[in-house]
Design a protein around this motif. Structure first.
Motif, PDB file in Angstrom:
ATOM      1  N   TYR A 119      50.709  34.412  48.355  1.00 36.96           N
ATOM      2  CA  TYR A 119      49.589  34.410  49.284  1.00 36.96           C
ATOM      3  C   TYR A 119      49.232  35.850  49.622  1.00 36.96           C
ATOM      4  O   TYR A 119      49.911  36.777  49.228  1.00 36.96           O
ATOM      5  N   HIS A 120      48.171  36.014  50.371  1.00 36.32           N
ATOM      6  CA  HIS A 120      47.637  37.366  50.582  1.00 36.32           C
ATOM      7  C   HIS A 120      47.661  37.815  52.039  1.00 36.32           C
ATOM      8  O   HIS A 120      46.985  38.769  52.409  1.00 36.32           O
ATOM      9  N   TYR A 121      48.476  37.171  52.848  1.00 42.25           N
ATOM     10  CA  TYR A 121      48.506  37.508  54.274  1.00 42.25           C
ATOM     11  C   TYR A 121      49.001  38.927  54.531  1.00 42.25           C
ATOM     12  O   TYR A 121      48.642  39.537  55.530  1.00 42.25           O
ATOM     13  N   ALA A 122      49.860  39.453  53.648  1.00 43.80           N
ATOM     14  CA  ALA A 122      50.446  40.781  53.878  1.00 43.80           C
ATOM     15  C   ALA A 122      49.807  41.867  53.021  1.00 43.80           C
ATOM     16  O   ALA A 122      50.276  43.011  53.029  1.00 43.80           O
ATOM     17  N   ASP A 123      48.749  41.541  52.313  1.00 48.22           N
ATOM     18  CA  ASP A 123      48.125  42.540  51.437  1.00 48.22           C
ATOM     19  C   ASP A 123      47.719  43.798  52.194  1.00 48.22           C
ATOM     20  O   ASP A 123      47.847  44.917  51.680  1.00 48.22           O
ATOM     21  N   HIS A 124      47.254  43.625  53.428  1.00 48.74           N
ATOM     22  CA  HIS A 124      46.785  44.769  54.199  1.00 48.74           C
ATOM     23  C   HIS A 124      47.906  45.763  54.479  1.00 48.74           C
ATOM     24  O   HIS A 124      47.659  46.974  54.601  1.00 48.74           O
ATOM     25  N   ILE A 125      49.149  45.275  54.565  1.00 45.59           N
ATOM     26  CA  ILE A 125      50.286  46.168  54.814  1.00 45.59           C
ATOM     27  C   ILE A 125      50.538  47.044  53.588  1.00 45.59           C
ATOM     28  O   ILE A 125      50.746  48.259  53.700  1.00 45.59           O
ATOM     29  N   PHE A 126      50.541  46.429  52.414  1.00 43.39           N
ATOM     30  CA  PHE A 126      50.717  47.205  51.181  1.00 43.39           C
ATOM     31  C   PHE A 126      49.615  48.249  51.028  1.00 43.39           C
ATOM     32  O   PHE A 126      49.878  49.392  50.626  1.00 43.39           O
ATOM     33  N   LYS A 127      48.396  47.876  51.353  1.00 48.44           N
ATOM     34  CA  LYS A 127      47.266  48.801  51.221  1.00 48.44           C
ATOM     35  C   LYS A 127      47.382  49.960  52.214  1.00 48.44           C
ATOM     36  O   LYS A 127      47.125  51.120  51.875  1.00 48.44           O
ATOM     37  N   LYS A 128      47.791  49.633  53.437  1.00 45.36           N
ATOM     38  CA  LYS A 128      47.952  50.672  54.453  1.00 45.36           C
ATOM     39  C   LYS A 128      49.014  51.684  54.044  1.00 45.36           C
ATOM     40  O   LYS A 128      48.890  52.894  54.331  1.00 45.36           O
ATOM     41  N   LEU A 129      50.058  51.221  53.363  1.00 47.58           N
ATOM     42  CA  LEU A 129      51.161  52.090  52.942  1.00 47.58           C
ATOM     43  C   LEU A 129      50.934  52.705  51.562  1.00 47.58           C
ATOM     44  O   LEU A 129      51.810  53.402  51.051  1.00 47.58           O
ATOM     45  N   ASN A 130      49.761  52.431  50.967  1.00 46.75           N
ATOM     46  CA  ASN A 130      49.463  52.912  49.606  1.00 46.75           C
ATOM     47  C   ASN A 130      50.523  52.445  48.612  1.00 46.75           C
ATOM     48  O   ASN A 130      50.989  53.206  47.762  1.00 46.75           O
ATOM     49  N   ARG A 131      50.887  51.190  48.731  1.00 48.46           N
ATOM     50  CA  ARG A 131      51.899  50.602  47.844  1.00 48.46           C
ATOM     51  C   ARG A 131      51.345  49.349  47.160  1.00 48.46           C
ATOM     52  O   ARG A 131      52.036  48.354  46.972  1.00 48.46           O
ATOM     53  N   GLU A 132      50.094  49.423  46.748  1.00 48.11           N
ATOM     54  CA  GLU A 132      49.451  48.260  46.143  1.00 48.11           C
ATOM     55  C   GLU A 132      50.041  47.890  44.787  1.00 48.11           C
ATOM     56  O   GLU A 132      49.808  46.781  44.291  1.00 48.11           O
ATOM     57  N   GLN A 133      50.821  48.792  44.202  1.00 49.22           N
ATOM     58  CA  GLN A 133      51.454  48.461  42.921  1.00 49.22           C
ATOM     59  C   GLN A 133      52.414  47.290  43.051  1.00 49.22           C
ATOM     60  O   GLN A 133      52.695  46.590  42.071  1.00 49.22           O
ATOM     61  N   TYR A 134      52.920  47.061  44.273  1.00 54.79           N
ATOM     62  CA  TYR A 134      53.856  45.957  44.487  1.00 54.79           C
ATOM     63  C   TYR A 134      53.156  44.603  44.610  1.00 54.79           C
ATOM     64  O   TYR A 134      53.816  43.583  44.814  1.00 54.79           O
ATOM     65  N   LEU A 135      51.833  44.608  44.498  1.00 55.93           N
ATOM     66  CA  LEU A 135      51.068  43.368  44.517  1.00 55.93           C
ATOM     67  C   LEU A 135      50.647  42.946  43.110  1.00 55.93           C
ATOM     68  O   LEU A 135      50.044  41.883  42.945  1.00 55.93           O
ATOM     69  N   ARG A 136      50.963  43.749  42.124  1.00 61.87           N
ATOM     70  CA  ARG A 136      50.486  43.487  40.763  1.00 61.87           C
ATOM     71  C   ARG A 136      51.432  42.590  39.978  1.00 61.87           C
ATOM     72  O   ARG A 136      52.643  42.589  40.199  1.00 61.87           O
ATOM     73  N   LYS A 137      50.861  41.860  39.047  1.00 64.87           N
ATOM     74  CA  LYS A 137      51.644  40.951  38.198  1.00 64.87           C
ATOM     75  C   LYS A 137      52.735  41.708  37.454  1.00 64.87           C
ATOM     76  O   LYS A 137      53.824  41.183  37.245  1.00 64.87           O
ATOM     77  N   GLU A 138      52.438  42.940  37.062  1.00 66.76           N
ATOM     78  CA  GLU A 138      53.411  43.731  36.303  1.00 66.76           C
ATOM     79  C   GLU A 138      54.677  43.982  37.115  1.00 66.76           C
ATOM     80  O   GLU A 138      55.791  43.926  36.594  1.00 66.76           O
TER      81      GLU A 138
END
Length: 257
Positions: free
Chosen positions: A214-233
């Protein structure tokens, strides 16, 4: 449905009389949720969808509905329904802090133990150890703790109100030493899982791995510049590493995505 409301710290607690307690589940035969809402307030929790049914305006983690008659309902339902595995719980933590006061999960377990229904428990809390005596009365029971990261700094970001990682692992060890079947849910896959398998060796019978669905915590990853941890890879790489470590240690590993 009768209700009584009060505040405990910043949590709105509502005591309710429920109409039913065992619900059909796509994961196991039944789910049993003695509470709606959860004090652990995990930022990513999929159970947030329940808010559209509970009609709460409070933020997730700041309300809990307590089904005070859960055990009484269960006594009636186990006589009417076909026996099947009961998942405790699907949309709340059965051992969140209020359980220490209300003991509703324990009361429900007493009913299920008496009828010897198979049970699978999923929690984040070492409070689960309180019911060790009950677990040993079951013919078929599994107890799991959710541990999505091996690093407490990461845990503090995403699960600020949940128990620390080391306490969860110690709880699993105590349950396992007592001869119970145990598992760890490495889900959702948060950063810093690389050392978890080593910590879990000898304390679990199997490990389940799942990604962030789910995407409830996506904003936290984005705020921390850690969006790579949201990727399928990342999910695939982390799951493969966990699976490889499990294979080295002969631990059953179930990747469910």
């Amino acid at each position: 449905m009768q209700t009584v409301e009060y505040r405990k710290s910043d949590i709105l607690v509502t005591e309710k009389t429920a109409r039913s307690i065992l619900s059909n589940s796509k994961v196991h035969t039944y789910a049993l949720n003695a509470y709606n809402g959860c004090e652990h307030a995990c930022s990513y929790c999929y159970a947030r969808f329940m808010m559209k049914y509970t009609k709460h305006e409070e933020p997730w983690g700041q309300f809990v509905d307590v089904k005070t008659n859960a055990a009484e309902l269960l006594k009636k339902e186990v006589l009417k329904k076909q026996k099947g595995k009961v998942w405790i719980s699907g949309t709340c933590d059965p051992y969140q802090p209020l359980e220490k006061e209300y003991e509703i999960t324990r009361a429900c377990l007493q009913v299920l133990a008496e009828k010897d229904w198979p049970v699978i428990i999923q929690t984040r809390s070492p409070l689960v150890l309180r019911d060790l005596d009950l677990f040993q009365q079951f013919t078929k029971i599994e107890i799991g703790l959710s541990i999505p990261t091996g690093n407490d700094r990461v845990r503090e970001i995403f699960e600020p109100s949940a128990p620390v990682i080391d306490e969860r692992i110690k709880a699993l060890k105590e349950l396992h030493v007592a001869g119970l079947r145990t598992y760890a849910m490495i889900a959702p896959l948060l950063p810093r899982t690389e050392n978890l398998v080593t910590s879990l060796e000898g304390v679990v019978d199997y490990i389940i791995v799942d990604k962030l669905n789910y995407h409830y915590a996506d904003h936290i990853f984005k705020k921390l510049n850690r969006e790579q941890y949201l990727r399928k890879e990342y999910f695939r790489q982390a799951a493969n590493c966990i699976q490889a470590e499990c294979k080295k240690r002969s631990i059953e590993c179930r990747i469910v995505f």
